[in-house]
Design a protein around this motif. Structure first.
Motif, mmCIF file in Angstrom:
data_model
loop_
_atom_site.group_PDB
_atom_site.id
_atom_site.type_symbol
_atom_site.label_atom_id
_atom_site.label_comp_id
_atom_site.label_asym_id
_atom_site.label_seq_id
_atom_site.Cartn_x
_atom_site.Cartn_y
_atom_site.Cartn_z
ATOM 1 N N TRP A 1 -58.577 -4.660 -37.975
ATOM 2 C CA TRP A 1 -58.627 -4.738 -39.433
ATOM 3 C C TRP A 1 -58.122 -6.040 -40.027
ATOM 4 O O TRP A 1 -58.480 -6.380 -41.160
ATOM 5 N N LYS A 2 -57.318 -6.786 -39.337
ATOM 6 C CA LYS A 2 -56.724 -7.998 -39.912
ATOM 7 C C LYS A 2 -57.765 -9.024 -40.358
ATOM 8 O O LYS A 2 -57.658 -9.557 -41.469
ATOM 9 N N PRO A 3 -58.803 -9.353 -39.562
ATOM 10 C CA PRO A 3 -59.789 -10.336 -40.036
ATOM 11 C C PRO A 3 -60.494 -9.888 -41.323
ATOM 12 O O PRO A 3 -60.667 -10.680 -42.252
ATOM 13 N N MET A 4 -60.885 -8.612 -41.384
ATOM 14 C CA MET A 4 -61.528 -8.104 -42.583
ATOM 15 C C MET A 4 -60.547 -8.112 -43.754
ATOM 16 O O MET A 4 -60.897 -8.482 -44.880
ATOM 17 N N TYR A 5 -59.328 -7.736 -43.500
ATOM 18 C CA TYR A 5 -58.290 -7.715 -44.529
ATOM 19 C C TYR A 5 -58.062 -9.120 -45.085
ATOM 20 O O TYR A 5 -57.970 -9.321 -46.291
#
Length: 105
Positions: free
Chosen positions: A30-34
């Protein structure tokens, strides 16, 4: 990674326990999308800030113009020019006002 987990509600503030594999997988997934969502929000916020600044400048220019137009009418009346209460101000009145005050209308 802890700050991300706290922000997403996976951990409590001050929870110093070990980072578990599910948390690592969640972070990596989720970090890249976040980050891209946060970047878009920031770009949108900056865009809105610029639009509001431009709108404020435009409002200020309009207020300044209205102020000087009213003063130009008063100046014209005080100096013997025929100036209406509405409509365009004659060029000779604007020229005299510009010569007197240095303000370009």
């Amino acid at each position: 990674m802890r700050a991300f987990s706290v922000e997403r509600g996976l951990r409590q503030v001050g929870d110093d326990g070990p980072v578990l594999p599910p948390e690592v997988r969640y972070y990596l997934a989720w970090k890249p999308m976040y980050d891209s969502i946060k970047a878009r929000e920031e770009a949108r916020r900056q865009e809105w800030d610029e639009m509001w600044a431009e709108a404020e400048e435009s409002r200020q220019r309009a207020a300044d113009h209205a102020y000087h137009m009213a003063n130009c009418r008063k100046f014209g009346e005080a100096n013997g020019f025929r100036v209406g209460t509405r409509g365009p101000i004659p060029k000779r009145v604007r020229d005299a006002y510009r010569a007197e005050t240095g303000v370009e209308l």
